[in-house]
Design a protein around this motif. Structure first.
Motif, short mmCIF file in Angstrom:
data_model
loop_
_atom_site.label_atom_id
_atom_site.label_comp_id
_atom_site.label_asym_id
_atom_site.label_seq_id
_atom_site.Cartn_x
_atom_site.Cartn_y
_atom_site.Cartn_z
N GLY A 128 0.81 -1.22 0.00
CA GLY A 128 0.00 0.00 0.00
C GLY A 128 0.83 1.26 0.00
O GLY A 128 0.55 2.23 -0.73
N TYR A 152 -6.98 -1.28 -3.44
CA TYR A 152 -5.77 -1.72 -4.13
C TYR A 152 -6.09 -2.07 -5.59
O TYR A 152 -5.37 -1.68 -6.51
N LEU A 168 0.29 -2.75 -6.74
CA LEU A 168 -1.06 -2.74 -6.16
C LEU A 168 -1.84 -4.01 -6.49
O LEU A 168 -2.60 -4.50 -5.65
N ILE A 192 -5.92 4.12 -0.36
CA ILE A 192 -5.29 2.80 -0.23
C ILE A 192 -4.67 2.59 1.14
O ILE A 192 -5.00 1.62 1.84
#
Length: 281
Positions: free
Chosen positions: A20, A75, A122, A66
């Motif tokens: 993240g 994400y 991600l 996120i």
């Protein structure tokens, strides 16, 4: 099944997950590059300007969401956003997007690479801790490699512009009515422009600027209805460039055909661009 899928994507990862943090940082970097481009001229490009603004807002919003929420859905949204941004860049390079054609610039290339990295980080983060994590990571790696290959291909073979006469010598410059105004055009009918930062007899448009705005080569002549003075200057790279009443002349790669003037009043590459009214027209 829908409830199970919803519970998976609604689940949270640790808010200090390195996936993240890294993904958010990459989105911020991409958004910052687009913000700089937006403020330095892209905001004046029809449709593209608004898309850039939307990209900037979305990048920063996702970069906050996120790590704050830690949701797998956030994400996944960030990964799709990053790969979608890359797709738009590739389209603008190879085909053109909403009448705008992108050229190879350092900022664009760096942003594209960042977008690929953001997608990989991600997407991997969204899948981490799931039973299919290994397969998903392999798929993410494959997509990232394909994306980089497509980027390399697009950069190696950008869109071929349809107005080669814009940079050819010995052409006749004519007057043409475009939008009710008598404008100067090249031999194929493409609108010609001048650049506000230029001074009489001197061009300051080189590098990526000249890629967006190809200079009209010297040895041009005036056709019927062109009452101004057609001249020529020598550029610092040794080539010649045609002028009209002392102003160096250019075409615009965003004009895909004769009779268009998409470059008029655009503030891009360091200054304002204007089409050229024919003297006495």
């Amino acid at each position: 099944m829908n409830r199970v899928v919803g519970s998976i994507w609604g689940a949270s990862l640790p808010r200090r997950s390195w996936y993240g943090i890294a993904g958010a940082a990459l989105l911020i970097a991409s958004g910052a590059i687009h913000l700089d481009l937006y403020l330095t001229g892209y905001n004046s490009i029809p449709t593209i300007g608004w898309l850039f603004l939307l990209q900037i807002i979305s990048a920063f919003a996702l970069a906050v969401a996120i790590p704050v929420t830690g949701l797998r859905l956030a994400y996944a949204a960030g990964a799709l956003f990053a790969i979608g941004t890359l797709g738009g860049y590739l389209l603008s390079l190879k085909i053109g997007l909403f009448g705008f054609t992108e050229v190879r610039t350092t900022a664009g290339i760096v942003a594209a690479i960042i977008d690929v990295a953001a997608f990989a980080v991600l997407a991997a983060g969204a899948a981490s801790g799931l039973g299919l994590a290994r397969r998903v990571v392999q798929a993410v790696a494959a997509v990232s490699v394909i994306a980089l290959a497509l980027l390399a291909g697009a950069l190696a073979t950008p869109k071929t512009q349809p107005q080669p006469a814009a940079t050819g010598g010995g052409q006749t410059l004519n007057a043409r009515d475009i939008g009710g105004v008598n404008l100067l055009v090249n031999a194929k009918g493409y609108t010609l422009y001048w650049f506000a930062p230029d001074s009489p007899g001197k061009s300051v448009c080189y590098g990526s600027c000249a890629a967006y705005w190809p200079p009209v080569a010297g040895n041009a002549s005036a056709g019927p209805g062109v009452t101004g003075t057609i001249g020529v200057i020598k550029r610092t790279d040794g080539t010649t460039q045609a002028t009209y009443d002392g102003h160096p002349l250019y075409t615009y790669i965003g004009d895909s055909g004769p009779g268009q003037d998409g470059g008029n009043n655009i503030n891009l590459n360091g200054g304002l661009w204007r089409d050229v009214p024919v003297a006495g027209g």
